[in-house]
Write an enzyme that holds these catalytic residues in place. Sequence first.
Site, PDB file in Angstrom:
ATOM      1  N   CYS A 278      36.754 -19.466 -88.226  1.00 23.06           N
ATOM      2  CA  CYS A 278      36.149 -20.798 -88.412  1.00 23.06           C
ATOM      3  C   CYS A 278      36.980 -21.688 -89.314  1.00 23.06           C
ATOM      4  O   CYS A 278      36.967 -22.895 -89.154  1.00 23.06           O
ATOM      5  CB  CYS A 278      34.726 -20.653 -88.913  1.00 23.06           C
ATOM      6  SG  CYS A 278      34.603 -19.507 -90.243  1.00 23.06           S
TER       7      CYS A 278
ATOM      8  N   GLU B 230      37.695 -28.484 -81.866  1.00 22.81           N
ATOM      9  CA  GLU B 230      38.083 -27.132 -82.248  1.00 22.81           C
ATOM     10  C   GLU B 230      38.377 -26.308 -80.998  1.00 22.81           C
ATOM     11  O   GLU B 230      37.650 -26.401 -80.021  1.00 22.81           O
ATOM     12  CB  GLU B 230      36.884 -26.539 -82.994  1.00 22.81           C
ATOM     13  CG  GLU B 230      37.037 -25.130 -83.464  1.00 22.81           C
ATOM     14  CD  GLU B 230      35.771 -24.628 -84.151  1.00 22.81           C
ATOM     15  OE1 GLU B 230      34.656 -24.969 -83.705  1.00 22.81           O
ATOM     16  OE2 GLU B 230      35.903 -23.900 -85.134  1.00 22.81           O
TER      17      GLU B 230
HETATM   18  P1  TAP Z   1      26.981 -20.347 -81.114  1.00 17.67           P
HETATM   19  O1  TAP Z   1      26.974 -20.482 -79.648  1.00 17.67           O
HETATM   20  O2  TAP Z   1      26.445 -21.455 -81.922  1.00 17.67           O
HETATM   21  O3  TAP Z   1      26.231 -18.994 -81.429  1.00 17.67           O
HETATM   22  C1  TAP Z   1      25.993 -18.534 -82.719  1.00 17.67           C
HETATM   23  C2  TAP Z   1      24.737 -17.695 -82.737  1.00 17.67           C
HETATM   24  O4  TAP Z   1      23.613 -18.525 -82.435  1.00 17.67           O
HETATM   25  C3  TAP Z   1      24.742 -16.586 -81.684  1.00 17.67           C
HETATM   26  O5  TAP Z   1      24.110 -15.455 -82.217  1.00 17.67           O
HETATM   27  C4  TAP Z   1      23.911 -17.214 -80.573  1.00 17.67           C
HETATM   28  O6  TAP Z   1      23.297 -16.283 -79.705  1.00 17.67           O
HETATM   29  C5  TAP Z   1      22.865 -17.946 -81.388  1.00 17.67           C
HETATM   30  N1  TAP Z   1      22.126 -18.988 -80.645  1.00 17.67           N
HETATM   31  C6  TAP Z   1      22.457 -19.618 -79.499  1.00 17.67           C
HETATM   32  N2  TAP Z   1      21.483 -20.475 -79.137  1.00 17.67           N
HETATM   33  C7  TAP Z   1      20.506 -20.391 -80.064  1.00 17.67           C
HETATM   34  C8  TAP Z   1      19.243 -21.023 -80.244  1.00 17.67           C
HETATM   35  N3  TAP Z   1      18.775 -21.932 -79.392  1.00 17.67           N
HETATM   36  N4  TAP Z   1      18.517 -20.679 -81.325  1.00 17.67           N
HETATM   37  C9  TAP Z   1      18.947 -19.771 -82.197  1.00 17.67           C
HETATM   38  N5  TAP Z   1      20.124 -19.131 -82.076  1.00 17.67           N
HETATM   39  C10 TAP Z   1      20.912 -19.437 -81.025  1.00 17.67           C
HETATM   40  O7  TAP Z   1      28.439 -20.115 -81.674  1.00 17.67           O
HETATM   41  P2  TAP Z   1      29.482 -19.032 -81.181  1.00 17.67           P
HETATM   42  O8  TAP Z   1      30.042 -19.496 -79.875  1.00 17.67           O
HETATM   43  O9  TAP Z   1      28.888 -17.694 -81.241  1.00 17.67           O
HETATM   44  O10 TAP Z   1      30.603 -19.132 -82.317  1.00 17.67           O
HETATM   45  C11 TAP Z   1      31.600 -20.048 -82.286  1.00 17.67           C
HETATM   46  C12 TAP Z   1      31.306 -21.194 -83.229  1.00 17.67           C
HETATM   47  O11 TAP Z   1      30.863 -20.724 -84.512  1.00 17.67           O
HETATM   48  C13 TAP Z   1      32.523 -22.014 -83.516  1.00 17.67           C
HETATM   49  O12 TAP Z   1      32.216 -23.377 -83.377  1.00 17.67           O
HETATM   50  C14 TAP Z   1      32.877 -21.689 -84.961  1.00 17.67           C
HETATM   51  O13 TAP Z   1      33.511 -22.696 -85.658  1.00 17.67           O
HETATM   52  C15 TAP Z   1      31.579 -21.377 -85.541  1.00 17.67           C
HETATM   53  N6  TAP Z   1      31.765 -20.476 -86.670  1.00 17.67           N
HETATM   54  C16 TAP Z   1      31.620 -20.992 -87.883  1.00 17.67           C
HETATM   55  C17 TAP Z   1      31.800 -20.208 -88.984  1.00 17.67           C
HETATM   56  C18 TAP Z   1      31.628 -20.804 -90.321  1.00 17.67           C
HETATM   57  S1  TAP Z   1      31.601 -19.842 -91.559  1.00 17.67           S
HETATM   58  N7  TAP Z   1      31.482 -22.057 -90.502  1.00 17.67           N
HETATM   59  C19 TAP Z   1      32.102 -18.852 -88.828  1.00 17.67           C
HETATM   60  C20 TAP Z   1      32.236 -18.348 -87.556  1.00 17.67           C
HETATM   61  C21 TAP Z   1      32.048 -19.177 -86.474  1.00 17.67           C
HETATM   62  P3  TAP Z   1      24.074 -15.643 -78.440  1.00 17.67           P
HETATM   63  O14 TAP Z   1      24.269 -14.236 -78.822  1.00 17.67           O
HETATM   64  O15 TAP Z   1      23.166 -15.796 -77.264  1.00 17.67           O
HETATM   65  O16 TAP Z   1      25.338 -16.416 -78.254  1.00 17.67           O
END
Ligand code: TAP
Length: 499
Positions: A300, A397
């Site tokens: 991230c 991103e």
């Molecule tokens: P998301 O699609 O946002 O998923 C994150 C989590 O949220 C997953 O467990 C996902 O479940 C869950 N989720 C999806 N829809 C939801 C809803 N309606 N209600 C509650 N939870 C829900 O992100 P990702 O694709 O996994 O990760 C990539 C993104 O995360 C990038 O944009 C990255 O920048 C960001 N990120 C940020 C950080 C920090 S520290 N800022 C660290 C790591 C990643 P599922 O298992 O179904 O997908």
Amino acid sequence: FRNLIITKLRTGGDTGPKVEYDGITLHANKRNIKFPNQLFINNQFFNVHRKDDVDRAVLAAQAAFETGDWATMNARDRGKLLFKLADLMEQHKEELATLESLDSGAVYTLAIKTHVGMSIDTWKYFAGWCDKIQGSTIPINNARPNRNLTFTKREPIGVCGIITPWNYPLMMVSWKMAACLAAGNTVVLKPAQVSPLTALKLAELSVIAGFPPGVINILPGSGSVCGQAIADSPLIRKLGFTGSTPIGKLIMKSAAVSNLKRVSLELGGKSPLIIFKDADLDRAVRQAMSGVFFNKGENCIAAGRLFVERSIHDRFIIRVVREVKKMKIGNPLDRSTDHGPQNHRAHLEKLVEYAQIGIKEGAKLVYGGKQAPRPGLFFEPTIFCDVTDDMYIAKEESFGPIMIISVFDDIQGQADIERLIARANNTEFALASGVFTRDISKALLVSEKINAGTCFINCYNKTDVAAPFGGFKQSGFGKDLGQDALNEYLKTKTITVEY
Ligand code: TAP
């Protein structure tokens, strides 16, 4: 997974608590590994996925918070439990790292050092906080003069929900859960459904460590059903979330409508990294590469956009290309591999599309730009230059191994620096940033004016369990790590006495 066997397993030592689960055993990385693949509620593993799983987990967490061993445990004993879990993770380090590598594509050398190593450090760091959570005494005026005492108590919030992404599966879980439990809360965790295995292994280890039933509950379900139910739950009082900005917004809305639960959101980033011509170029090249390609860009705080001063721009690119060509792409379990496969197919496809957009809008593709010609979800380390501020790839991103380079004219005076910082700040994300220069005044000026939660000077990716981590603007709010993270999971009660 090839060679996997689904079987009835039992965990726990001769004297410790025991639990049976339908687990998976397999031989990988020259070792036998075993792990559960079920839901974990109230210290039991369950096969059946029911609509009311979240409700059952929340009720178990609430019961554990209000009654039972956890509710009455003193802070130092709570710390001992967290330390015990960290010790067990240490004992199972290779197994956890192998599992993480298989599940997320992280190269094993990084998985053992960062994914697992930093997770263990996080549990130990917060274990040490358990018996150091203190309030304050405050002199007040609006009570009997000099015959009053106001003091504050720092209390756990109650049942907390935690929702994590797939990029550092165990580490994201540990960053939030260790702070949450150190503060005395109980938890319902939903790891990312594409990489849930180390979270479930952690559940198994938590039983052996002796965590009372209901303190930790883990539901590896989907975001739209399970995650949404956590955000909507009227009994959860705090929600820690790491993931994308759009889902963060959705969660904040649900938290407001359901019961005004507190939220902390660690969201997306597009972190600027500024390289001035007076930088140590070798160091800048090395660190910029790790800033972009670390964990195949699924990071991230990845340096999402490089700004390089014109008079070193071409030299910088030649060096970076030379180094990128040396990166060994391959099996993540092979110790000599530098660059493993992306986490899952949909993500790989998004990266292919992202690179295509960059080419179409006129950025210069210097290296890579496509799926690697070999079996598996590999994306070539990629370099774009001549990227202008209006381009999609300058603003969005990628979350993958794609270096985006923009040039800036040689700096003549402070006004030029301020114009450059304005360019770097011209984004709705504000997670991290970096600057390379030998001029400490220039470096400190950048760190002061840059609007981001973290600024690295002459280094990058130096995240530590003791230092607060989190963003501003649409990168979210609330911190992981450090004492700040503990405060995210505590509430303050004020008590006033007249005597
Ligand atoms: P998301 O699609 O946002 O998923 C994150 C989590 O949220 C997953 O467990 C996902 O479940 C869950 N989720 C999806 N829809 C939801 C809803 N309606 N209600 C509650 N939870 C829900 O992100 P990702 O694709 O996994 O990760 C990539 C993104 O995360 C990038 O944009 C990255 O920048 C960001 N990120 C940020 C950080 C920090 S520290 N800022 C660290 C790591 C990643 P599922 O298992 O179904 O997908």
